[in-house]
Design an enzyme around this catalytic site. Structure first.
Site, PDB file in Angstrom:
ATOM      1  N   LYS A 116     -13.245 -27.512 -40.037  1.00 49.82           N
ATOM      2  CA  LYS A 116     -13.009 -26.551 -41.372  1.00 49.82           C
ATOM      3  C   LYS A 116     -14.328 -25.779 -41.850  1.00 49.82           C
ATOM      4  O   LYS A 116     -14.414 -24.582 -42.104  1.00 49.82           O
ATOM      5  CB  LYS A 116     -12.708 -27.484 -42.666  1.00 49.82           C
ATOM      6  CG  LYS A 116     -11.298 -28.064 -42.822  1.00 49.82           C
ATOM      7  CD  LYS A 116     -11.123 -28.667 -43.953  1.00 49.82           C
ATOM      8  CE  LYS A 116      -9.670 -29.376 -43.991  1.00 49.82           C
ATOM      9  NZ  LYS A 116      -9.635 -30.413 -43.104  1.00 49.82           N
ATOM     10  N   GLU A 191     -17.991 -28.177 -51.358  1.00 53.62           N
ATOM     11  CA  GLU A 191     -17.839 -26.691 -51.596  1.00 53.62           C
ATOM     12  C   GLU A 191     -17.572 -26.760 -53.067  1.00 53.62           C
ATOM     13  O   GLU A 191     -17.298 -27.771 -53.832  1.00 53.62           O
ATOM     14  CB  GLU A 191     -16.763 -25.802 -50.982  1.00 53.62           C
ATOM     15  CG  GLU A 191     -15.324 -26.623 -51.293  1.00 53.62           C
ATOM     16  CD  GLU A 191     -14.215 -25.799 -50.212  1.00 53.62           C
ATOM     17  OE1 GLU A 191     -14.667 -25.183 -49.244  1.00 53.62           O
ATOM     18  OE2 GLU A 191     -13.025 -26.228 -50.649  1.00 53.62           O
ATOM     19  N   HIS A 226      -4.810 -35.034 -53.898  1.00 54.37           N
ATOM     20  CA  HIS A 226      -5.061 -34.180 -52.954  1.00 54.37           C
ATOM     21  C   HIS A 226      -3.810 -33.968 -52.201  1.00 54.37           C
ATOM     22  O   HIS A 226      -3.925 -33.423 -51.094  1.00 54.37           O
ATOM     23  CB  HIS A 226      -6.237 -34.270 -52.270  1.00 54.37           C
ATOM     24  CG  HIS A 226      -7.462 -34.458 -53.353  1.00 54.37           C
ATOM     25  ND1 HIS A 226      -7.938 -33.409 -54.033  1.00 54.37           N
ATOM     26  CD2 HIS A 226      -8.399 -35.424 -53.268  1.00 54.37           C
ATOM     27  CE1 HIS A 226      -9.044 -33.637 -54.814  1.00 54.37           C
ATOM     28  NE2 HIS A 226      -9.261 -34.985 -54.360  1.00 54.37           N
ATOM     29  N   ARG A 285       0.139 -25.641 -37.086  1.00 54.22           N
ATOM     30  CA  ARG A 285       1.207 -26.187 -36.790  1.00 54.22           C
ATOM     31  C   ARG A 285       2.422 -25.879 -37.582  1.00 54.22           C
ATOM     32  O   ARG A 285       2.014 -25.129 -38.667  1.00 54.22           O
ATOM     33  CB  ARG A 285       1.001 -27.797 -36.703  1.00 54.22           C
ATOM     34  CG  ARG A 285       0.439 -28.044 -38.361  1.00 54.22           C
ATOM     35  CD  ARG A 285       0.338 -29.942 -38.443  1.00 54.22           C
ATOM     36  NE  ARG A 285      -0.622 -29.933 -39.471  1.00 54.22           N
ATOM     37  CZ  ARG A 285      -0.209 -29.879 -41.070  1.00 54.22           C
ATOM     38  NH1 ARG A 285       1.100 -29.256 -41.256  1.00 54.22           N
ATOM     39  NH2 ARG A 285      -1.229 -30.392 -41.779  1.00 54.22           N
TER      40      ARG A 285
END
Length: 637
Positions: A116, A191, A226, A285
């Protein structure tokens, strides 16, 4: 040419891919662990190859075993599904090196999105909006709250929200450990955290000839831990801000073009209420939530994956989005014990025929502790969003789900919540509205009465008189059931004048499988199913009021089955991954003492009361069964 495909996956997604493969005239090959040997997807394949072992690291994450299985079974293509090795570039390369067709994106595209951290740098260079990355060392109080994220993998693992600077180091360590366990890579980054963000994603499909489709957007903002719970297409936020869709689609196409993408993929964004959005990640995917895109476009995304892998061209433009679709994820988990994943036999799995059900289970399936706890994806579609939500809620309510506990009541509650119906579905949904759907106590009590009456009807005398019937006034019949941590006591009398019970309740009809009661002048039917005998096992009661599962309480308890006061018992089968205390340590109620890993998630086991750790019965790395005593906390060592 592709003639036979091995699906390097299990359960629901394997069945989904097999369905399209059969429609295309392809033969199918399944791989299965020891625990999955009798799962429905194995029987539905034309051939199956056993992967000895149970844990993913022994089976579905062994790329060499998967490739060997494909060659042995005569497959000429491999479809990875989602999860496991689906975003593993080395696996994709191994498939190609073996001379097999890879039903997925190019290896370099997978690699570029595998981190990421690196993905965000690529996207920023391509002109895609991104949130600034923060290294853990530079995070200050002004940056809070921040989100600690694993650089590899997904599914909510390796993620922590940090609101206090003092907690940052510990949360980074915990996220890194979880990421290392789940993905083999403990790299994490930080972040800025948008507490009220909207999770918007764009389905992309690209061919080998340069055509890139943005096939509609999905909103997946309602999340717990999450992990997505409800997904829908199109997004209510994007529908409200029409100018947002062209910008989203343009950013998604730029993202795909920047890495030379081919095949099906999803570009995920975090948006605010004003329509500003930022790149989160690209999943190289098929997504779990792809059915809502299929239902609103008429496409078969798996069929398109096969077509693109075979070199076929896409039309210049994708079909438009029509109507609305909502998908909910039905999980095996216990709403009465902090939504812990559940295992065991699924005695009955039945949903109405007017909704789409993508499931990996059937009647009699075993829900094991080794894999994700999702039982099925339930999808409804139609012209109107509110009508679709109502129909999906009714379908869930009418379902017969007997065995491990599920999140069914929570899903119904969400679909009927005014905020959901208004489209107010940001990632803080549960923080703002709580986690609802608990069955009312009055429903639990009347359901227990129905269970007791059905049990009596099942034990009729030779002259067809239900057990407990008395010609003369006598003591009431008593039966006890356990519902979560509470014991529900039932008292009733069956007399020549009918049912005698506290409250304004009348018995209308009685059978071992159905009890009709009139409570406060309202008549309702209660369907009762018992498993494991009338005095032990599981009793499931379904009615329009809700579904309740009981465990009958035996009148005489075996002393050997009792555990010491203060014992911490395993709520599920799993592996002890950490022990945070030693014998003699003073602990407080609610303090995590050790951690279990089960169903790809980490679960903290906390002290039941203030006290001293008197015994530790397990060590890190040890496998435990449900109900096993892990430690004992007493008043003194």
């Amino acid at each position: 040419m592709i003639s036979s495909v091995l699906v390097a996956n299990r359960g629901e997604i394997a069945r989904r891919i097999f369905r399209t493969a059969r429609a295309l005239g392809l033969s199918t090959v399944a791989v299965y662990s020891t625990a999955d040997a009798w799962m429905p997807y194995v029987d539905e394949a034309d051939a199956g190859v056993h992967l000895p072992g149970n844990a993913p690291g022994e089976t579905y994450l062994r790329s060499e075993l998967i490739v060997e299985a494909a060659l042995r079974a005569g497959a000429d293509a491999v479809h990875p599904g989602y999860g496991f090795l689906s975003e593993n570039a080395a696996f994709a390369q191994a498939v190609i090196d073996a001379g097999l067709t890879w039903i997925g994106p190019p290896v370099d595209a997978i690699s570029s999105m595998g981190s990421k951290i690196e993905a965000k740098k690529l996207m920023a260079a391509a002109g895609v909006p991104v949130l600034a990355e923060l290294t853990p060392a530079e995070v200050s109080a002004d940056d809070l709250p921040v989100l600690v994220k694993a650089s590899a993998g997904g599914g909510g693992r390796g993620m922590r929200v940090v609101t206090r600077l003092a907690d940052l180091a510990a949360e980074i360590d915990a996220a890194s450990a979880e990421a290392l366990s789940a993905f083999g890579d403990g790299t994490v980054f930080c972040e800025r955290y948008l507490a009220r963000g909207r999770h918007i994603e764009v389905q992309v499909m690209a061919d080998q000839h340069g055509t890139i489709w943005a096939v509609g957007e999905r909103e997946c903002s309602i999340q717990r831990r999450h992990q997505k719970v409800v997904e829908e297409a199109p997004s209510p936020l994007v529908e409200r801000i029409p100018s947002m869709r062209p910008a989203l689609f343009d950013a998604a196409r730029k993202a795909a073009a920047a890495i030379g993408y081919v095949g099906a993929g999803t570009v995920e964004f975090l948006a605010d209420e004003n329509g500003a959005f930022y790149f989160l990640e690209m999943n190289t995917r098929l997504q779990v939530e792809h059915p809502v895109t299929e239902e609103t476009t008429g496409l078969d995304l798996v069929q398109l994956q096969f077509a693109v892998a075979a070199g076929e061209r896409l039309p210049p433009e994708p079909p438009p989005t029509v109507g609305h679709a909502i998908e909910v994820r039905l999980y095996a988990e216990d709403p009465l014990h902090d939504w812990q994943p559940q295992t065991g036999t699924l005695h009955r799995f039945e949903l109405p025929a007017d909704v789409r059900v993508d499931s990996g289970v059937a009647d009699g399936s075993e829900v094991s502790p080794y894999y994700d706890a999702m039982l099925a994806k339930v999808i409804a579609s139609g012209a109107d969003r509110a009508a679709v939500a109502r129909r999906l809620a009714v379908a869930l309510q009418q379902a017969r789900l007997h065995g491990p506990g599920t999140n069914r009541e929570l899903l119904v509650w969400i679909l009927r919540h005014p905020a959901f119906l208004a489209g107010d579905t940001d990632t803080g949904f549960f923080e703002e509205h709580g986690v609802g759907g608990a069955v009312d106590d009055a429903v639990v009590r009347v359901s227990a009465l129905a269970a007791a009456l059905a049990d009596a009807a099942g034990r009729r005398t030779p002259v067809r008189v239900p057990s407990g019937w008395r010609n003369l006034v006598s003591q009431p019949q008593r039966k006890s059931y356990r519902y979560g941590d509470q014991v529900v006591e039932v008292e009733y009398r069956l007399t020549r004048d009918g049912l005698v019970v506290d409250g304004n309740t009348a018995l209308i009809s009685l059978d071992c499988g159905q009890v009709v009661l009139e409570v406060d002048g309202v008549r309702r039917a209660f369907a009762v199913a018992a498993y494991g005998g009338s005095s032990a096992g599981l009793v499931c009661v379904d009615s329009p009021l809700g579904s309740v599962a009981f465990t009958p309480v035996e009148r005489f308890v075996d002393p050997a089955a009792q555990v010491a006061i203060g014992s911490l018992v395993a709520p599920m089968p799993g592996t002890v991954i950490r022990v945070g205390v030693q014998v003699g340590d003073v602990v407080q109620e609610g303090q995590p003492l050790l951690w279990l890993e089960a169903m790809k998630m980490e679960h903290a086991i906390a002290a039941p009361a203030d006290g001293v750790v008197g015994e530790l019965k397990v060590a890190a790395g040890q496998q435990v069964e449900v109900g096993a005593v892990l430690a004992v906390v007493g008043e003194e060592a």
